[in-house]
Design a protein around this motif. Structure first.
Motif, PDB file in Angstrom:
ATOM      1  N   MET A   1       0.847  -1.176   0.000  1.00  0.00           N
ATOM      2  CA  MET A   1       0.000   0.000   0.000  1.00  0.00           C
ATOM      3  C   MET A   1       0.888   1.232   0.000  1.00  0.00           C
ATOM      4  O   MET A   1       1.935   1.235   0.626  1.00  0.00           O
ATOM      5  CB  MET A   1      -0.859   0.020   1.266  1.00  0.00           C
ATOM      6  N   SER A   2       0.440   2.218  -0.694  1.00  0.00           N
ATOM      7  CA  SER A   2       1.163   3.485  -0.673  1.00  0.00           C
ATOM      8  C   SER A   2       0.161   4.617  -0.852  1.00  0.00           C
ATOM      9  O   SER A   2      -0.943   4.410  -1.328  1.00  0.00           O
ATOM     10  CB  SER A   2       2.220   3.531  -1.774  1.00  0.00           C
ATOM     11  N   GLY A   3       0.543   5.802  -0.429  1.00  0.00           N
ATOM     12  CA  GLY A   3      -0.337   6.950  -0.554  1.00  0.00           C
ATOM     13  C   GLY A   3       0.165   8.107   0.282  1.00  0.00           C
ATOM     14  O   GLY A   3       1.241   8.058   0.865  1.00  0.00           O
ATOM     15  N   GLU A   4      -0.629   9.140   0.351  1.00  0.00           N
ATOM     16  CA  GLU A   4      -0.247  10.367   1.042  1.00  0.00           C
ATOM     17  C   GLU A   4      -0.628  10.380   2.522  1.00  0.00           C
ATOM     18  O   GLU A   4       0.024  11.002   3.334  1.00  0.00           O
ATOM     19  CB  GLU A   4      -0.911  11.574   0.353  1.00  0.00           C
ATOM     20  N   ASP A   5      -1.711   9.706   2.890  1.00  0.00           N
ATOM     21  CA  ASP A   5      -2.242   9.743   4.253  1.00  0.00           C
ATOM     22  C   ASP A   5      -1.558   8.665   5.096  1.00  0.00           C
ATOM     23  O   ASP A   5      -2.003   7.516   5.160  1.00  0.00           O
ATOM     24  CB  ASP A   5      -3.755   9.527   4.215  1.00  0.00           C
ATOM     25  N   VAL A   6      -0.466   9.025   5.768  1.00  0.00           N
ATOM     26  CA  VAL A   6       0.330   8.053   6.513  1.00  0.00           C
ATOM     27  C   VAL A   6      -0.486   7.412   7.630  1.00  0.00           C
ATOM     28  O   VAL A   6      -0.449   6.196   7.813  1.00  0.00           O
ATOM     29  CB  VAL A   6       1.607   8.719   7.068  1.00  0.00           C
ATOM     30  N   ALA A   7      -1.237   8.209   8.363  1.00  0.00           N
ATOM     31  CA  ALA A   7      -2.041   7.659   9.463  1.00  0.00           C
ATOM     32  C   ALA A   7      -3.070   6.662   8.934  1.00  0.00           C
ATOM     33  O   ALA A   7      -3.266   5.583   9.507  1.00  0.00           O
ATOM     34  CB  ALA A   7      -2.733   8.777  10.229  1.00  0.00           C
ATOM     35  N   GLY A   8      -3.726   6.996   7.835  1.00  0.00           N
ATOM     36  CA  GLY A   8      -4.705   6.096   7.237  1.00  0.00           C
ATOM     37  C   GLY A   8      -4.062   4.813   6.732  1.00  0.00           C
ATOM     38  O   GLY A   8      -4.619   3.720   6.889  1.00  0.00           O
ATOM     39  N   LYS A  10      -1.333   3.418   7.903  1.00  0.00           N
ATOM     40  CA  LYS A  10      -0.980   2.599   9.068  1.00  0.00           C
ATOM     41  C   LYS A  10      -2.202   1.856   9.584  1.00  0.00           C
ATOM     42  O   LYS A  10      -2.124   0.675   9.931  1.00  0.00           O
ATOM     43  CB  LYS A  10      -0.387   3.472  10.178  1.00  0.00           C
ATOM     44  N   MET A  11      -3.337   2.548   9.660  1.00  0.00           N
ATOM     45  CA  MET A  11      -4.568   1.921  10.141  1.00  0.00           C
ATOM     46  C   MET A  11      -4.963   0.761   9.232  1.00  0.00           C
ATOM     47  O   MET A  11      -5.270  -0.336   9.699  1.00  0.00           O
ATOM     48  CB  MET A  11      -5.695   2.946  10.212  1.00  0.00           C
ATOM     49  N   LEU A  12      -4.946   0.991   7.909  1.00  0.00           N
ATOM     50  CA  LEU A  12      -5.292  -0.071   6.969  1.00  0.00           C
ATOM     51  C   LEU A  12      -4.305  -1.233   7.058  1.00  0.00           C
ATOM     52  O   LEU A  12      -4.691  -2.404   6.988  1.00  0.00           O
ATOM     53  CB  LEU A  12      -5.318   0.471   5.544  1.00  0.00           C
ATOM     54  N   GLY A  13      -3.038  -0.913   7.221  1.00  0.00           N
ATOM     55  CA  GLY A  13      -2.018  -1.948   7.345  1.00  0.00           C
ATOM     56  C   GLY A  13      -2.227  -2.801   8.580  1.00  0.00           C
ATOM     57  O   GLY A  13      -2.111  -4.027   8.529  1.00  0.00           O
TER      58      GLY A  13
END
Length: 100
Positions: A1-8, A10-13
């Protein structure tokens, strides 16, 4: 997964990791998200290729400039001393310095 929203991310991970851990057939689940880090795209691949530069060569150059790279070894008596090439501290403070 990659993207701009680091907190999001981490939650998805964590959610995905939990799902995998609960599956009976999994034996080893891990993530590689230890430290938050910033990444910068510094290479225009097409232009670099025209100049004969590879992404790896540019990465080595930047790593050496910002983290230091051994360029020679000198001897002080029987003691080996590595000579490290590194940008001055005021030239490696921010991403803007990469542009320069």
């Amino acid at each position: 997964m990659s993207g701009e929203d680091v907190a999001g991310l981490k939650m998805l991970g964590q959610r995905g990791e939990g799902t995998l851990r609960d599956a009976p057939f999994t034996t080893y689940v891990r993530d590689d998200y230890y430290d938050d880090s910033w990444m910068a795209g510094v290479v225009r691949t097409e232009e670099a290729n025209r100049l004969g530069l590879t992404n790896a060569a540019i990465a080595r150059q930047l790593a050496g400039a910002f983290s230091g790279a051994p360029v020679a070894t000198i001897w002080e008596g029987d003691r080996q001393v590595n000579v490290i090439l590194l940008l001055n501290a005021d030239q490696r403070k921010s991403f803007d310095d990469v542009r320069e």
